[in-house]
Write an enzyme that holds these catalytic residues in place. Structure first.
Site, PDB file in Angstrom:
ATOM      1  N   GLY A   1      25.283  22.178 -11.408  1.00 23.23           N
ATOM      2  CA  GLY A   1      26.588  21.988 -10.775  1.00 23.23           C
ATOM      3  C   GLY A   1      27.931  22.491 -10.818  1.00 23.23           C
ATOM      4  N   ALA A   2      29.103  22.467 -10.673  1.00 25.06           N
ATOM      5  CA  ALA A   2      29.990  22.473 -11.289  1.00 25.06           C
ATOM      6  C   ALA A   2      30.120  23.904  -9.443  1.00 25.06           C
ATOM      7  CB  ALA A   2      30.492  24.122 -12.170  1.00 25.06           C
TER       8      ALA A   2
ATOM      9  N   GLY B   1      30.011  29.495  -2.999  1.00 25.93           N
ATOM     10  CA  GLY B   1      28.185  29.721  -3.126  1.00 25.93           C
ATOM     11  C   GLY B   1      27.771  28.790  -2.948  1.00 25.93           C
ATOM     12  N   HIS B   2      27.344  27.774  -3.637  1.00 27.79           N
ATOM     13  CA  HIS B   2      26.711  26.593  -2.992  1.00 27.79           C
ATOM     14  C   HIS B   2      26.248  26.455  -1.718  1.00 27.79           C
ATOM     15  CE1 HIS B   2      27.294  25.668  -7.558  1.00 27.79           C
ATOM     16  NE2 HIS B   2      25.817  26.567  -7.898  1.00 27.79           N
TER      17      HIS B   2
ATOM     18  N   GLN C   1      16.678  36.521 -10.883  1.00 31.91           N
ATOM     19  CA  GLN C   1      15.975  35.739 -11.473  1.00 31.91           C
ATOM     20  C   GLN C   1      15.105  35.167 -10.158  1.00 31.91           C
ATOM     21  OE1 GLN C   1      18.105  31.309 -11.921  1.00 31.91           O
ATOM     22  NE2 GLN C   1      18.612  31.314 -10.227  1.00 31.91           N
TER      23      GLN C   1
ATOM     24  N   SER D   1      30.759  32.360  -8.265  1.00 31.99           N
ATOM     25  CA  SER D   1      30.096  31.943  -9.432  1.00 31.99           C
ATOM     26  C   SER D   1      30.799  30.933 -10.510  1.00 31.99           C
ATOM     27  CB  SER D   1      30.228  32.553 -10.271  1.00 31.99           C
ATOM     28  OG  SER D   1      29.816  32.574 -12.022  1.00 31.99           O
ATOM     29  N   SER D   2      30.040  30.027 -10.649  1.00 32.16           N
ATOM     30  CA  SER D   2      30.620  28.719 -11.801  1.00 32.16           C
ATOM     31  C   SER D   2      31.483  29.031 -12.483  1.00 32.16           C
ATOM     32  CB  SER D   2      30.039  27.736 -12.227  1.00 32.16           C
ATOM     33  OG  SER D   2      28.741  27.595 -11.305  1.00 32.16           O
ATOM     34  N   ARG D   3      31.600  30.043 -13.137  1.00 33.69           N
ATOM     35  CA  ARG D   3      32.304  30.958 -14.608  1.00 33.69           C
ATOM     36  C   ARG D   3      33.066  31.488 -13.985  1.00 33.69           C
ATOM     37  NH1 ARG D   3      26.734  31.749 -16.450  1.00 33.69           N
ATOM     38  NH2 ARG D   3      26.613  31.501 -18.026  1.00 33.69           N
TER      39      ARG D   3
ATOM     40  N   ASP E   1      22.054  36.099  -7.942  1.00 31.11           N
ATOM     41  CA  ASP E   1      20.595  36.300  -9.258  1.00 31.11           C
ATOM     42  C   ASP E   1      19.670  37.091  -9.085  1.00 31.11           C
ATOM     43  OD1 ASP E   1      22.725  34.610 -11.375  1.00 31.11           O
ATOM     44  OD2 ASP E   1      22.628  33.041  -9.859  1.00 31.11           O
TER      45      ASP E   1
END
Length: 281
Positions: free
Chosen positions: A29-30, A34-35, A154, A186-188, A151
């Site tokens: 989410g968020a 990028g998504h 990952q 990034s969501s952050r 990531d």
């Protein structure tokens, strides 16, 4: 776009679309640009796209991080639809980890890729990630799944266990999406103050400069130079800078030690932890 809040909704939505090639974009989410790059790529290559929106509790070794992670489901739906998603899959914990199933205790072979980089700094993170990604593969049953190179560790682990477990899913790598000033999206980033956000592009500037160091100084000196440049900004503090074999994540000691070499870093911008990476060779 259809919003599926549980497994039954997901199955119904998939049947209504009857897609020959189904794409999956897993997210917590968020959603941000990028998504969107992942969703747009999936939409261009698949007949239908499922975007999952689930903040996975098993991959947070820091419960404060889990508690404060942005949750914006309503706006995520609007965003995902505008990027080309056909289904927003936003399940509950009970759907992903049914009581008594043992899914949240399953331990995966991660090929040793988790021994370096983020692995020792975030115990259990990659195993929890494997739990949710395999659960999504089992429930969504995609033909293709899209992951960003931000990531990178990952992504390498996902490629490993997808092959090792013989999932019939094509893993599609997507380049890091960056803001105009170079900051990896990034969501952050939404947690950064104005001052922290202004400082954040210093990470990209420092790791980009590392490309110039290849073959001109030792690996250790190159990593030290990047750390020094980042830490020269009063807002930024490096947790680690590692130059590693991009296939195994094992740190290298010389530039000819591996065919593909990449720099990985984690940096605190105030109290917000940001990660980034840069291909050097």
């Amino acid at each position: 776009m259809i919003t599926a809040r549980n497994l039954a909704d997901l199955e119904s939505a998939k049947k209504s679309l009857n897609a020959k090639i189904l794409g999956l974009v897993p997210t917590m989410g968020a959603l941000h640009e990028g998504h969107a790059t992942l969703i747009r790529k999936a939409a261009a290559e698949c007949d239908a796209v499922v975007v999952s929106d689930f903040v996975n509790p098993t991959q947070f070794n820091n419960q404060d991080d889990f508690r404060t992670y942005p949750r914006t489901l309503e706006s995520d739906g609007v965003f995902a639809a505008s990027a080309g998603a056909d289904i927003l899959f936003a399940p509950g914990v009970e759907d992903m980890y049914p009581e008594g199933s043992g899914i949240d205790r399953k331990v995966f072979d991660l090929g040793g890729i988790d021994r370096y980089g983020e692995g020792p700094r975030r115990p259990g993170h990659f195993n929890g990630m494997a739990q949710i990604v395999t659960r999504l593969f089992d429930t969504v049953k995609p033909d293709k799944a899209y992951f960003g190179e931000k990531d990178y560790q990952q992504l390498a682990i996902i490629e490993y266990f997808t092959k090792n477990l013989r999932y019939p899913v094509e893993i599609v790598r997507c380049p890091i999406a960056r803001a105009a000033d170079g900051l990896a999206l990034s969501s952050r980033n939404s947690l950064l103050t104005a001052g922290q956000r202004a400082a954040a592009p210093g990470i990209f500037k420092a790791i980009s400069r590392a490309v110039e160091y290849v073959g001109k100084m030792s690996v250790d000196d190159a990593a030290a130079a990047v750390r020094e440049e980042i830490d020269g900004n009063s807002f930024l503090r490096t947790e680690y800078v590692e130059i590693a074999d991009e296939a195994t994540m094992r740190p290298v000691s010389s530039w000819d030690e591996a065919q593909g070499i990449r720099l990985f870093c984690a940096v605190y911008d105030g109290n917000v932890r940001l990660i980034d990476n840069m291909k050097l060779k």
